[in-house]
Design a protein around this motif. Structure first.
Motif, PDB file in Angstrom:
ATOM      1  N   TRP A  15       3.000  76.282  -2.789  1.00 57.44           N
ATOM      2  CA  TRP A  15       4.241  76.844  -3.348  1.00 57.44           C
ATOM      3  C   TRP A  15       4.350  78.325  -3.390  1.00 57.44           C
ATOM      4  N   TRP A  31       5.262  78.990  -9.645  1.00 55.58           N
ATOM      5  CA  TRP A  31       4.603  77.801 -10.059  1.00 55.58           C
ATOM      6  C   TRP A  31       4.313  77.781 -11.616  1.00 55.58           C
ATOM      7  N   ARG A  46      10.180  70.102  -9.091  1.00 55.90           N
ATOM      8  CA  ARG A  46       9.719  71.155  -8.003  1.00 55.90           C
ATOM      9  C   ARG A  46       9.772  70.540  -6.759  1.00 55.90           C
ATOM     10  N   ALA A  60      13.230  75.017  -8.140  1.00 52.55           N
ATOM     11  CA  ALA A  60      12.100  74.475  -9.400  1.00 52.55           C
ATOM     12  C   ALA A  60      13.161  74.421 -10.543  1.00 52.55           C
TER      13      ALA A  60
END
Length: 341
Positions: A15, A31, A46, A60
């Motif tokens: 990510w 993240w 996500r 996200a």
């Protein structure tokens, strides 16, 4: 024709390996920001966007629950090629599906997309309506860290440079910490700051969970200015990808007297350059004409840096339940007027 698939993200490395390399990105799609939301007991989404197994986008969001209607909030995303209309439609179809799956009345999106006639037209084409309330900052003050400190000071106002000289003469000490325990003094100062400025302070738990989430991967620092053992000001800074973000800042009456805040910003800019950041985001400012806005004073302070002004495409809503959404719209419109934001 290439195949586009969208799947749940399972790896922090994958990510952040994509997000942190995008020039427009900041911590809003990191993240760890969603680990913070998870630590608060929130549901999160996500999603990785793949074209023939290559990552070409992400988004996200956090599921915000409320009696009047649960919604999915996507701040600073999705991160995609907005010129690729087929890809954009595919992503927003997935966003709709995730909203439905999480029993949301609507999805609120504030894209990391500069405001323009084309961006507003695109939101409309996607079936989105302008939101009655903001989602994250829509109007920000930006400094280019590819400029030297000398160049930035040259572009700052005389008042800013005068405050900086005053702080330097006062022999203010600056300390830097990544220990979450430093949030305790920040919170104590924030409560007093909020009482003076007339806003509601974040809880200590909220601030600490956020600091902890970012400190785990060395993405946050607290800058503290003190004189004779008394704390004057503190800045909560997040460093992620290309951007250093002035996330929160507080000061005491004495801190204002000694003009401690500019000193903290210069120290944070030094660190940002060392980390390879190209942008220093002072975050929210309001228009010069909005003199009754409660953030007008702090906006003038941020403008004194000589910052460029960036307007993001404002928050838009994808309505999934018209009845519940109408209730939300009425409540939020009233709240916005009452808060003068």
């Amino acid at each position: 024709m290439s195949k586009v698939t969208i799947i749940d993200a399972e790896s922090r490395e994958v990510w952040d390996g994509f997000v942190a390399k995008r020039e427009e990105a900041n911590f809003l799609q990191s993240w760890d920001f969603y680990e913070f939301h998870r630590a608060r007991g929130k549901g999160i989404v996500r999603r990785l966007v793949l074209r023939d197994e290559e990552i070409v986008g992400v988004y996200a969001g956090v599921v915000e629950t409320a009696k009047r209607g649960t919604h999915l909030a996507i701040a600073g995303g999705p991160l995609i090629d907005w010129a690729d209309k087929r890809l954009v439609k595919k992503v927003f179809q997935d966003i709709r599906e995730q909203g439905v799956e999480n029993k949301c009345a609507f999805v609120r999106v504030r894209p990391q997309l500069e405001l323009s006639e084309n961006s507003l037209k695109l939101m409309k084409e996607l079936g989105l309506k302008k939101a009655p309330m903001y989602l994250s900052v829509e109007y920000a003050g930006i400094l280019d860290l590819r400029k030297s400190e000398e160049e930035i000071l040259k572009g700052a106002s005389q008042g800013f440079r005068r405050k900086l000289r005053k702080a330097e003469k006062a022999e203010i000490e600056v300390a830097v910490s990544k220990n979450p325990e430093v949030v305790k003094t920040f919170y104590e100062l924030e409560v007093k700051h909020a009482a003076r400025q007339g806003f509601v302070a974040f809880s200590e738990d909220y601030l600490k969970k956020q600091f902890e989430a970012f400190s785990e991967n060395n993405e946050v620092l607290m800058y503290t200015a003190a004189k004779d053992g008394e704390i004057l000001a503190q800045n909560f800074m997040i460093f992620y990808g290309p951007e250093a973000s002035y996330h929160y800042g507080v000061s005491s009456d004495l801190g204002t007297k000694y003009s401690a805040a500019p000193l903290l910003h210069l120290k944070a800019m030094e660190e940002a350059r060392k980390r390879g950041c190209i942008r220093y985001n002072l975050w929210g400012i309001v228009g010069l004409e909005e003199k009754s806005h409660r953030f007008y004073g702090v906006s003038e302070f941020k403008r004194s840096f000589g910052c460029e002004e960036l307007k993001y495409t404002p928050a838009h809503d994808l309505v999934l339940s018209p009845v519940k959404y109408l209730i939300t719209k009425i409540v939020e419109t009233a709240r916005k007027r009452a808060r003068k934001v």
